[in-house]
Design a protein around this motif. Structure first.
Motif, mmCIF file in Angstrom:
data_model
loop_
_atom_site.group_PDB
_atom_site.id
_atom_site.type_symbol
_atom_site.label_atom_id
_atom_site.label_comp_id
_atom_site.label_asym_id
_atom_site.label_seq_id
_atom_site.Cartn_x
_atom_site.Cartn_y
_atom_site.Cartn_z
ATOM 1 N N PRO A 181 -77.822 116.961 -43.007
ATOM 2 C CA PRO A 181 -78.956 116.300 -42.337
ATOM 3 C C PRO A 181 -79.930 115.634 -43.303
ATOM 4 O O PRO A 181 -80.398 114.510 -43.049
ATOM 5 C CB PRO A 181 -79.619 117.448 -41.568
ATOM 6 C CG PRO A 181 -78.517 118.424 -41.332
ATOM 7 C CD PRO A 181 -77.674 118.365 -42.573
ATOM 8 N N ALA A 182 -80.256 116.290 -44.411
ATOM 9 C CA ALA A 182 -81.181 115.704 -45.386
ATOM 10 C C ALA A 182 -80.579 114.463 -46.030
ATOM 11 O O ALA A 182 -81.279 113.471 -46.274
ATOM 12 C CB ALA A 182 -81.536 116.736 -46.459
ATOM 13 N N PHE A 183 -79.294 114.511 -46.289
ATOM 14 C CA PHE A 183 -78.597 113.352 -46.855
ATOM 15 C C PHE A 183 -78.628 112.172 -45.887
ATOM 16 O O PHE A 183 -78.936 111.037 -46.261
ATOM 17 C CB PHE A 183 -77.160 113.732 -47.190
ATOM 18 C CG PHE A 183 -76.237 112.566 -47.396
ATOM 19 C CD1 PHE A 183 -76.247 111.854 -48.580
ATOM 20 C CD2 PHE A 183 -75.341 112.185 -46.392
ATOM 21 C CE1 PHE A 183 -75.394 110.779 -48.772
ATOM 22 C CE2 PHE A 183 -74.484 111.107 -46.575
ATOM 23 C CZ PHE A 183 -74.511 110.399 -47.768
ATOM 24 N N ASN A 205 -70.173 110.345 -35.504
ATOM 25 C CA ASN A 205 -70.364 110.574 -34.069
ATOM 26 C C ASN A 205 -71.830 110.433 -33.686
ATOM 27 O O ASN A 205 -72.685 110.077 -34.509
ATOM 28 C CB ASN A 205 -69.830 111.958 -33.680
ATOM 29 C CG ASN A 205 -70.438 113.073 -34.536
ATOM 30 O OD1 ASN A 205 -71.583 112.981 -34.969
ATOM 31 N ND2 ASN A 205 -69.663 114.121 -34.785
ATOM 32 N N ARG A 206 -72.138 110.712 -32.437
ATOM 33 C CA ARG A 206 -73.491 110.537 -31.911
ATOM 34 C C ARG A 206 -74.506 111.367 -32.702
ATOM 35 O O ARG A 206 -75.590 110.884 -33.047
ATOM 36 C CB ARG A 206 -73.526 110.917 -30.435
ATOM 37 C CG ARG A 206 -74.888 110.695 -29.768
ATOM 38 C CD ARG A 206 -74.858 111.095 -28.301
ATOM 39 N NE ARG A 206 -73.971 110.230 -27.522
ATOM 40 C CZ ARG A 206 -72.769 110.591 -27.086
ATOM 41 N NH1 ARG A 206 -72.281 111.800 -27.358
ATOM 42 N NH2 ARG A 206 -72.037 109.753 -26.375
ATOM 43 N N LYS A 207 -74.181 112.617 -32.980
ATOM 44 C CA LYS A 207 -75.100 113.492 -33.710
ATOM 45 C C LYS A 207 -75.396 112.932 -35.088
ATOM 46 O O LYS A 207 -76.555 112.918 -35.526
ATOM 47 C CB LYS A 207 -74.498 114.897 -33.824
ATOM 48 C CG LYS A 207 -75.382 115.884 -34.564
ATOM 49 C CD LYS A 207 -74.719 117.266 -34.634
ATOM 50 C CE LYS A 207 -75.578 118.251 -35.412
ATOM 51 N NZ LYS A 207 -74.914 119.591 -35.509
ATOM 52 N N LEU A 208 -74.367 112.459 -35.775
ATOM 53 C CA LEU A 208 -74.573 111.893 -37.112
ATOM 54 C C LEU A 208 -75.405 110.626 -37.040
ATOM 55 O O LEU A 208 -76.344 110.450 -37.836
ATOM 56 C CB LEU A 208 -73.228 111.626 -37.775
ATOM 57 C CG LEU A 208 -73.291 111.045 -39.191
ATOM 58 C CD1 LEU A 208 -72.173 111.635 -40.060
ATOM 59 C CD2 LEU A 208 -73.164 109.518 -39.190
ATOM 60 N N PHE A 209 -75.101 109.728 -36.108
ATOM 61 C CA PHE A 209 -75.857 108.480 -36.014
ATOM 62 C C PHE A 209 -77.337 108.757 -35.733
ATOM 63 O O PHE A 209 -78.213 108.098 -36.291
ATOM 64 C CB PHE A 209 -75.276 107.589 -34.917
ATOM 65 C CG PHE A 209 -73.870 107.119 -35.193
ATOM 66 C CD1 PHE A 209 -73.422 106.904 -36.489
ATOM 67 C CD2 PHE A 209 -72.983 106.886 -34.144
ATOM 68 C CE1 PHE A 209 -72.131 106.473 -36.749
ATOM 69 C CE2 PHE A 209 -71.690 106.453 -34.391
ATOM 70 C CZ PHE A 209 -71.254 106.252 -35.690
ATOM 71 N N ASN A 210 -77.620 109.734 -34.893
ATOM 72 C CA ASN A 210 -79.009 110.053 -34.562
ATOM 73 C C ASN A 210 -79.758 110.671 -35.739
ATOM 74 O O ASN A 210 -80.990 110.658 -35.758
ATOM 75 C CB ASN A 210 -79.068 110.993 -33.355
ATOM 76 C CG ASN A 210 -78.720 110.293 -32.060
ATOM 77 O OD1 ASN A 210 -78.849 109.071 -31.951
ATOM 78 N ND2 ASN A 210 -78.271 111.039 -31.071
ATOM 79 N N ALA A 211 -79.019 111.207 -36.715
ATOM 80 C CA ALA A 211 -79.654 111.795 -37.893
ATOM 81 C C ALA A 211 -79.993 110.753 -38.950
ATOM 82 O O ALA A 211 -80.721 111.041 -39.905
ATOM 83 C CB ALA A 211 -78.748 112.869 -38.485
ATOM 84 N N ALA A 230 -66.967 105.180 -29.008
ATOM 85 C CA ALA A 230 -67.954 105.097 -27.924
ATOM 86 C C ALA A 230 -69.350 105.394 -28.447
ATOM 87 O O ALA A 230 -70.335 104.746 -28.068
ATOM 88 C CB ALA A 230 -67.588 106.074 -26.802
ATOM 89 N N ALA A 231 -69.456 106.374 -29.353
ATOM 90 C CA ALA A 231 -70.757 106.714 -29.925
ATOM 91 C C ALA A 231 -71.316 105.566 -30.757
ATOM 92 O O ALA A 231 -72.524 105.311 -30.762
ATOM 93 C CB ALA A 231 -70.638 107.978 -30.779
ATOM 94 N N LEU A 232 -70.433 104.860 -31.459
ATOM 95 C CA LEU A 232 -70.886 103.708 -32.241
ATOM 96 C C LEU A 232 -71.451 102.631 -31.334
ATOM 97 O O LEU A 232 -72.534 102.080 -31.599
ATOM 98 C CB LEU A 232 -69.728 103.141 -33.067
ATOM 99 C CG LEU A 232 -70.051 101.844 -33.820
ATOM 100 C CD1 LEU A 232 -71.101 102.089 -34.892
ATOM 101 C CD2 LEU A 232 -68.793 101.237 -34.426
ATOM 102 N N LEU A 233 -70.748 102.301 -30.264
ATOM 103 C CA LEU A 233 -71.214 101.266 -29.352
ATOM 104 C C LEU A 233 -72.551 101.657 -28.723
ATOM 105 O O LEU A 233 -73.442 100.806 -28.555
ATOM 106 C CB LEU A 233 -70.163 101.011 -28.274
ATOM 107 C CG LEU A 233 -68.860 100.371 -28.778
ATOM 108 C CD1 LEU A 233 -67.808 100.369 -27.684
ATOM 109 C CD2 LEU A 233 -69.108 98.950 -29.292
#
Length: 308
Positions: A181-183, A205-211, A230-233
């Protein structure tokens, strides 16, 4: 003893020429011509034959013609046969060129100005210094380290993440799940150079993009299986991501009508970020053959438990 090449036939012809020059004592065959099956000791392939053990019972080493080996089905390969991934300078050089181009295109807003040109609009936008654009690289193998070394020279603040700890000059290194998460929070442009394993599949994925910071950009030059499409779009539609540069897709070639083809904020290339160069690849393979014959450790030996 013979050597069998099973991949792109055009490159195979070049491999054959180089083998004839540098190792005339090793009979070379290009699939589907494999000569006497019991004579095949070394196999270089993108996808090995499904019946390798029965068709070529005396194979001693399997070489991947690419840097990755996620396309291999290890259940079809006898556990005692060493598998070696391609380690040759041309792969890293090509990857550095591609990623540097992609990063600079994002940083200098090349796609924005291309759109303005099509619209015949002469409109300038502020230029930000490289020091204000933080680079994050997922994966600190040979290619990840090579990419970071080049981008650091432009003045970008650089960081890298991997599962195991690393120390690189001028690069903030993060390791393990707890540090992810810090990275991500300090990565304005995220570059995926991870190997594809059971642990990294779907990591984008969605969790990574939101971080990531709002408006971050993603460059995927790992494997299509890293990306949740789908998460990218969704992230592009919401503005959480500003753009994506994709050289790899889950299905290749990408099917007609796929939303990536005409998306205004996706740059798509057909898995050409880096290619094995026959001259240096043959040199590396022949060196490994000599090492194998003399009982020395193989360079690029795959740890099957890790998947790379």
């Amino acid at each position: 003893m013979s050597f069998l090449y099973k991949a792109d036939p055009v490159r195979g012809a070049e491999w054959a020429r180089l083998f004839a020059e540098q190792a005339p004592d090793i009979p070379f065959h290009c699939w589907p011509d494999y000569g006497a099956a019991e004579q095949v000791r070394y196999l270089a392939a993108w996808l090995p034959p499904e019946n390798l053990a029965s068709q070529f019972p005396n194979v001693e080493v399997v070489f991947s013609v690419g840097a990755g080996i996620d396309q291999f089905d290890f259940s079809l390969l006898p556990p005692d046969i060493p598998v070696v991934r391609m380690i040759e300078p041309g792969i890293a050089v090509g990857m550095v060129e591609y990623v540097t181009h992609a990063v600079l295109a994002i940083h200098r807003q090349s796609h924005l100005y291309a759109r303005l040109q099509r619209e015949q609009r002469w409109q300038e936008h502020p230029i930000k210094p490289a020091a204000s654009c933080r680079i994050g690289v997922l994966g600190l193998g040979v290619m990840g380290q090579s990419v970071l070394s080049k981008l650091r020279d432009f003045g970008f603040p650089c960081a890298g993440w991997s599962r195991s700890a690393h120390a690189l000059d001028g690069v903030d290194c993060y390791a393990g799940e707890d540090a992810l998460p810090a990275f991500l929070a300090r990565s304005d442009i995220l570059i995926c150079l991870l190997p594809l394993t059971q642990h990294t599949r779907g990591i984008l994925n969605r969790k990574l993009f939101n971080a990531l910071p709002a408006g971050a950009a993603v460059i995927n030059v790992g494997r299509g299986g890293h990306l949740d499409e789908a998460a990218l779009l969704e992230a592009l539609a919401s503005g959480q991501l500003s753009s994506a540069t994709l050289d790899v897709c889950e299905i290749e070639p990408l099917p007609a009508g796929h939303p990536f083809w005409e998306h205004p904020n996706i740059v798509l290339t057909p898995h050409i970020a880096s290619m094995t160069q026959p001259a240096s690849a043959v040199e590396v393979v022949l060196d490994n053959i000599r090492r194998h014959q003399s009982g020395q450790p193989l360079i690029g030996l795959v740890d099957r438990s890790l998947g790379y």
